[in-house]
Design a protein around this motif. Structure first.
Motif, mmCIF file in Angstrom:
data_model
loop_
_atom_site.group_PDB
_atom_site.id
_atom_site.type_symbol
_atom_site.label_atom_id
_atom_site.label_comp_id
_atom_site.label_asym_id
_atom_site.label_seq_id
_atom_site.Cartn_x
_atom_site.Cartn_y
_atom_site.Cartn_z
ATOM 1 N N GLU A 16 0.830 -1.201 0.000
ATOM 2 C CA GLU A 16 0.000 0.000 0.000
ATOM 3 C C GLU A 16 0.865 1.252 0.000
ATOM 4 O OE1 GLU A 16 -2.602 -0.292 3.313
ATOM 5 O OE2 GLU A 16 -3.976 -1.686 2.322
ATOM 6 N N SER A 19 2.324 1.779 -3.466
ATOM 7 C CA SER A 19 1.320 2.227 -4.447
ATOM 8 C C SER A 19 0.947 3.673 -4.251
ATOM 9 C CB SER A 19 0.062 1.355 -4.362
ATOM 10 O OG SER A 19 -0.643 1.609 -3.166
ATOM 11 N N GLN A 20 1.124 4.207 -3.017
ATOM 12 C CA GLN A 20 0.734 5.585 -2.740
ATOM 13 C C GLN A 20 1.933 6.526 -2.693
ATOM 14 O OE1 GLN A 20 -2.004 6.268 0.439
ATOM 15 N NE2 GLN A 20 -3.112 4.373 0.113
ATOM 16 N N TRP A 232 -3.564 3.909 -18.403
ATOM 17 C CA TRP A 232 -2.666 4.063 -17.257
ATOM 18 C C TRP A 232 -3.390 4.809 -16.138
ATOM 19 C CZ3 TRP A 232 -1.012 8.000 -14.251
ATOM 20 C CH2 TRP A 232 0.016 7.721 -13.345
ATOM 21 N N GLU A 235 -5.830 2.520 -14.399
ATOM 22 C CA GLU A 235 -5.123 1.569 -13.542
ATOM 23 C C GLU A 235 -4.589 2.261 -12.282
ATOM 24 O OE1 GLU A 235 -4.949 -1.585 -13.723
ATOM 25 O OE2 GLU A 235 -5.489 -2.087 -15.790
ATOM 26 N N LYS A 236 -4.075 3.477 -12.425
ATOM 27 C CA LYS A 236 -3.543 4.194 -11.276
ATOM 28 C C LYS A 236 -4.643 4.477 -10.260
ATOM 29 C CE LYS A 236 -0.079 5.473 -10.337
ATOM 30 N NZ LYS A 236 0.950 4.966 -9.373
ATOM 31 N N ARG A 238 -7.314 2.698 -9.704
ATOM 32 C CA ARG A 238 -7.611 1.444 -9.005
ATOM 33 C C ARG A 238 -6.477 1.061 -8.053
ATOM 34 N NH1 ARG A 238 -12.637 0.351 -8.719
ATOM 35 N NH2 ARG A 238 -12.191 -1.861 -8.430
ATOM 36 N N GLU A 239 -5.234 1.315 -8.461
ATOM 37 C CA GLU A 239 -4.078 1.013 -7.616
ATOM 38 C C GLU A 239 -4.142 1.785 -6.311
ATOM 39 O OE1 GLU A 239 0.585 2.236 -7.816
ATOM 40 O OE2 GLU A 239 -0.316 1.464 -9.672
ATOM 41 N N LEU A 240 -4.671 3.013 -6.377
ATOM 42 C CA LEU A 240 -4.802 3.845 -5.191
ATOM 43 C C LEU A 240 -6.084 3.557 -4.415
ATOM 44 C CD1 LEU A 240 -3.600 7.253 -6.689
ATOM 45 C CD2 LEU A 240 -2.318 5.734 -5.167
ATOM 46 N N LYS A 241 -6.824 2.536 -4.847
ATOM 47 C CA LYS A 241 -8.082 2.118 -4.210
ATOM 48 C C LYS A 241 -9.145 3.209 -4.270
ATOM 49 C CE LYS A 241 -5.818 -1.212 -1.170
ATOM 50 N NZ LYS A 241 -5.632 -1.677 0.220
#
Length: 451
Positions: A16, A19-20, A232, A235-236, A238-241
């Motif tokens: 986490e 990703s942040q 991109w 996806e970013k 979603r990666e950051l929730k």
């Protein structure tokens, strides 16, 4: 190999954190729920009484059935409720300045901590009859329902529920039913102090995603396509929730014979393009976080070999876009309608030699939110009804517009298309997390001596 629980937790935290990296803190789902519920309770105590009294409605009903929800009800549900359950009826009754708003749920259970259950099915089997009893006990002068011809977000009651409501209430109380259109709009458009404390960081996250997307970390000129950048960004998010409320767009304007209308229109997505040196690229992007939305448009320039900054003609075009923003936001006045602001802003910008197109909208619980319409891209002469709604303080807007400039070096007209979140209060219009005032450069210019 056996992995301990603490190892799993540490690994999860590490992922986490990675990703942040470089982004403002993003809360866990549990912490988000707590913040959302706290804000809801605050708004019911402070925002709602003012709006109901301003519009002269002492009872507001919001009626929804599961998966056929009134848009308003999702702003009244606790964070752990993702939809109405069965038929959910919320009653908000103004008990006066001393006692505030009474919040009841004609449901089998409490709806969060604010709406207390007021229906025991074993005592009164019929839900509509129970609602009638509650209304008779309070004897409201005006019963507001979400019905509106022109504002979709304030038109949430469905035909079946409206018919059953009128049948159950009888002639006396049916005669007191009125449209709660302005209460619904006011509830949606008004931002509370707590919301405005957290909104800047939400906008900052969106800005930071754009900043990374429009950099050499993502774009390799001659290889990367506009569609690559779009995905991109998805996806970013979603990666950051987080989530986004619309699919982003990335488009290109360059020194060729293609017109703006061919490259990007409001009715057709831009064509997939390989991004090249010398391109002016643009994005339209928004996220949803803590029930609030962003909607941002920014530009970047792809350096040609030997360049260290964008050409002066693009800088000047961008300056004109910023100037149009200034003209427009300086015309925001409490009580002035969207059509009045649009007309005055267009006249002033044209007098300065700027070719404007203004299509600004409120933002908050929805991307294209409730409130006054300040132009549409295909209605620059004004928008009937929704554009006649007046501006109120403590409201937020996506300042969305474009300024067209003829570029002789390209022998064509380009448009600087800008959009930034702003807040309007007694002090005027203020950008929630600033605005873009110069083109992003790709790649970012380094201090390495290449001689």
């Amino acid at each position: 190999m056996k992995i301990s629980l603490i190892t799993i937790i540490l690994l999860t935290t590490f992922v986490e954190t990675i990703s942040q990296t470089g982004y403002p803190k993003i809360l866990s789902m549990k912490d988000r729920a707590q913040v959302i519920d706290e804000i809801l309770e605050e708004r019911l105590r402070t925002v709602l009484p003012t709006i109901m009294r301003r519009e002269g409605i002492d009872m507001w009903l919001v009626v929804s059935r599961e998966y056929n929800e009134d848009p308003i009800i999702k702003t009244l549900l606790p964070a752990t409720w993702l939809a109405a359950r069965r038929r959910t009826i919320l009653v908000m009754y103004d008990q006066g300045s001393e006692n505030g708003i009474e919040c009841l749920a004609v449901a089998r259970y409490d709806v969060g901590s604010s709406f207390k259950s007021a229906w025991n099915k074993e005592v009164q089997p019929n839900q509509w009859n129970r609602l009638k009893e509650l209304i008779e006990e309070r004897d409201p002068k005006k019963i507001g329902i979400n019905r509106s011809k022109y504002f979709g977000l304030a038109d949430g009651i469905v035909a079946t529920d409206l018919e059953e409501l009128k049948t159950s209430l009888g002639k006396k109380y049916t005669s007191r039913i009125v449209s709660a259109e302005k209460v619904a709009i006011g509830w949606l458009e008004t931002r509370s102090p707590r919301e405005m404390a957290i909104y800047p960081q939400i906008c900052r996250i969106a800005h930071d995603i754009i900043d990374e997307a429009f950099s050499e970390k993502v774009i390799h000129p001659g290889i990367t396509t506009t569609d690559d950048v779009v995905w991109w960004m998805r996806e970013k998010v979603r990666e950051l929730k987080l989530t986004t409320w619309f699919h982003p767009t990335v488009s290109v304007q360059r020194g060729d014979k293609e017109s703006f209308e061919h490259l990007r229109s409001f009715s057709k997505r831009p064509e997939k393009n390989v991004i090249q040196p010398g391109d002016l690229i643009h994005c339209d992007f928004g996220i949803t976080y803590l029930r609030l939305n962003t909607d941002t448009q920014q530009h970047a320039y792809i350096l040609k070999p030997g360049e260290t900054e964008a050409p002066d003609f693009l800088k000047e075009a961008f300056r004109r876009g910023n100037r149009l923003q200034d003209i427009f936001t300086n015309n925001f006045k409490e009580g002035r309608t969207g059509n009045e602001v649009l007309k005055k802003s267009r006249e002033e910008s044209l007098a300065e030699g700027i070719k404007p197109s203004i299509y600004t909208h409120p933002i908050g619980y929805h991307g294209h939110a409730a409130g006054t319409t300040l132009g549409m891209w295909d209605s620059q002469g004004g928008v009937p009804v929704t554009g006649d709604y007046p501006l109120h303080f403590n409201t937020a807007y996506s300042i969305e517009l474009n300024a067209a400039t003829f570029i002789k070096e390209w022998d064509k007209e380009i448009r600087i298309m800008l959009e930034e979140e702003a807040y309007f209060d007694k002090n005027g219009v203020d950008y929630i997390d600033g605005r873009q005032t110069s083109l992003l450069i790709i790649p970012r210019v380094s201090n390495i001596n290449k001689d």
